[in-house]
Motif scaffolding. Structure first.
Motif, PDB file in Angstrom:
ATOM      1  N   GLU A   1      55.530  31.091  30.855  1.00 42.48           N
ATOM      2  CA  GLU A   1      56.487  30.547  31.827  1.00 42.48           C
ATOM      3  C   GLU A   1      57.826  31.274  31.744  1.00 42.48           C
ATOM      4  O   GLU A   1      58.453  31.550  32.765  1.00 42.48           O
ATOM      5  CB  GLU A   1      56.682  29.054  31.611  1.00 42.48           C
ATOM      6  N   ALA A   2      58.277  31.576  30.525  1.00 41.20           N
ATOM      7  CA  ALA A   2      59.539  32.289  30.355  1.00 41.20           C
ATOM      8  C   ALA A   2      59.432  33.681  30.978  1.00 41.20           C
ATOM      9  O   ALA A   2      60.380  34.165  31.617  1.00 41.20           O
ATOM     10  CB  ALA A   2      59.888  32.392  28.874  1.00 41.20           C
ATOM     11  N   ALA A  21      60.439  13.696  32.411  1.00 43.87           N
ATOM     12  CA  ALA A  21      59.018  14.037  32.471  1.00 43.87           C
ATOM     13  C   ALA A  21      58.815  15.520  32.184  1.00 43.87           C
ATOM     14  O   ALA A  21      57.860  15.906  31.496  1.00 43.87           O
ATOM     15  CB  ALA A  21      58.448  13.675  33.838  1.00 43.87           C
ATOM     16  N   LYS A  22      59.730  16.375  32.682  1.00 39.07           N
ATOM     17  CA  LYS A  22      59.627  17.814  32.422  1.00 39.07           C
ATOM     18  C   LYS A  22      59.732  18.094  30.923  1.00 39.07           C
ATOM     19  O   LYS A  22      58.977  18.911  30.383  1.00 39.07           O
ATOM     20  CB  LYS A  22      60.715  18.581  33.172  1.00 39.07           C
ATOM     21  N   ARG A  23      60.675  17.424  30.266  1.00 35.24           N
ATOM     22  CA  ARG A  23      60.827  17.626  28.821  1.00 35.24           C
ATOM     23  C   ARG A  23      59.574  17.166  28.065  1.00 35.24           C
ATOM     24  O   ARG A  23      59.146  17.817  27.109  1.00 35.24           O
ATOM     25  CB  ARG A  23      62.058  16.885  28.300  1.00 35.24           C
ATOM     26  N   LEU A  24      59.006  16.057  28.478  1.00 35.60           N
ATOM     27  CA  LEU A  24      57.787  15.571  27.831  1.00 35.60           C
ATOM     28  C   LEU A  24      56.627  16.550  28.041  1.00 35.60           C
ATOM     29  O   LEU A  24      55.857  16.821  27.120  1.00 35.60           O
ATOM     30  CB  LEU A  24      57.403  14.190  28.360  1.00 35.60           C
ATOM     31  N   LEU A  25      56.521  17.084  29.258  1.00 35.29           N
ATOM     32  CA  LEU A  25      55.462  18.052  29.540  1.00 35.29           C
ATOM     33  C   LEU A  25      55.666  19.328  28.734  1.00 35.29           C
ATOM     34  O   LEU A  25      54.717  19.903  28.196  1.00 35.29           O
ATOM     35  CB  LEU A  25      55.411  18.367  31.036  1.00 35.29           C
ATOM     36  N   ALA A  74      57.096  19.570  25.873  1.00 37.97           N
ATOM     37  CA  ALA A  74      56.804  19.282  24.469  1.00 37.97           C
ATOM     38  C   ALA A  74      55.302  19.363  24.193  1.00 37.97           C
ATOM     39  O   ALA A  74      54.896  19.661  23.071  1.00 37.97           O
ATOM     40  CB  ALA A  74      57.330  17.900  24.095  1.00 37.97           C
ATOM     41  N   GLU A  75      54.479  19.153  25.199  1.00 33.78           N
ATOM     42  CA  GLU A  75      53.028  19.190  25.045  1.00 33.78           C
ATOM     43  C   GLU A  75      52.458  20.607  25.149  1.00 33.78           C
ATOM     44  O   GLU A  75      51.327  20.851  24.771  1.00 33.78           O
ATOM     45  CB  GLU A  75      52.364  18.309  26.119  1.00 33.78           C
ATOM     46  N   LYS A  76      53.245  21.544  25.673  1.00 30.45           N
ATOM     47  CA  LYS A  76      52.740  22.907  25.903  1.00 30.45           C
ATOM     48  C   LYS A  76      52.670  23.695  24.601  1.00 30.45           C
ATOM     49  O   LYS A  76      53.455  23.485  23.683  1.00 30.45           O
ATOM     50  CB  LYS A  76      53.643  23.634  26.899  1.00 30.45           C
ATOM     51  N   THR A  77      51.752  24.633  24.588  1.00 28.06           N
ATOM     52  CA  THR A  77      51.622  25.525  23.435  1.00 28.06           C
ATOM     53  C   THR A  77      52.642  26.645  23.550  1.00 28.06           C
ATOM     54  O   THR A  77      53.255  26.854  24.615  1.00 28.06           O
ATOM     55  CB  THR A  77      50.201  26.133  23.376  1.00 28.06           C
ATOM     56  N   GLU A  78      52.799  27.399  22.475  1.00 28.56           N
ATOM     57  CA  GLU A  78      53.753  28.515  22.470  1.00 28.56           C
ATOM     58  C   GLU A  78      53.352  29.570  23.493  1.00 28.56           C
ATOM     59  O   GLU A  78      54.219  30.180  24.131  1.00 28.56           O
ATOM     60  CB  GLU A  78      53.832  29.132  21.073  1.00 28.56           C
ATOM     61  N   GLN A  79      52.064  29.784  23.675  1.00 28.62           N
ATOM     62  CA  GLN A  79      51.588  30.781  24.635  1.00 28.62           C
ATOM     63  C   GLN A  79      51.967  30.384  26.056  1.00 28.62           C
ATOM     64  O   GLN A  79      52.409  31.222  26.848  1.00 28.62           O
ATOM     65  CB  GLN A  79      50.076  30.937  24.527  1.00 28.62           C
TER      66      GLN A  79
END
Length: 159
Positions: free
Chosen positions: A147-148, A131-135, A137-142
């Motif tokens: 988060e980083a 689920a984390k990977r799917l979420l 994948a939906e996030k934008t670069e910003q």
């Protein structure tokens, strides 16, 4: 007996036409003779290939089954048992025409298979790795950069 033989020749001829595109009752009779002489599907398949009529295993099994059931052959009219092969073909139960045509689809259900196991529910708020990977994948670069950056601050605070 003669009607049974004619029916067998006709059905084998139809199978040959469907598979090889050749409509020849003499060829069908020859294949029947090979099938009646063979003690197993492996032997039948070998005889076909030795006579220049190599065919895929499922086609050989279908022909051999037809010859055994309708023609009687060495099997006495009983369905031939396949050595190895999928469970659907090694079962002793009588198979319908659809089951013979699609042996992979008539395999008995096994709900205990590992790939069907469902993960146990997690505590509230905890998300699985998938689920984390799917979420992510939906996030934008910003959002990913933000988060980083936050993770980087958290690691500096620990040092």
């Amino acid at each position: 007996e003669a009607l049974r033989r004619l029916s067998l020749v006709s059905k084998v001829a139809i199978e040959i036409q469907n598979h090889w595109g050749i409509e020849d009752k003499t060829l069908a009779e020859f294949v029947i003779e090979l099938g009646e002489a063979a003690a197993s599907i492996d032997e039948f398949e070998k005889q076909l290939s030795e006579n220049g009529a190599a065919a895929a295993r499922p086609f050989c099994e279908r022909l051999f089954d037809l010859i055994r059931k309708i023609g009687g052959g060495a099997g006495g009219g009983e369905p031939a048992k396949v050595k190895g092969g999928p469970p659907a073909l090694t079962q002793k139960r009588e198979l319908s025409d659809k089951d013979k045509q699609f042996p992979g689809l008539c395999v008995q259900d096994r709900p205990d298979r590992e790939e069907l196991a469902i993960e146990q529910p997690r505590d509230r708020g905890e998300v699985s790795n998938v689920a984390k990977r799917l979420l992510d994948a939906e996030k934008t670069e910003q959002e990913l950069a933000k988060e980083a950056k936050e993770r980087g601050r958290g690691e500096k605070g620990r040092l």
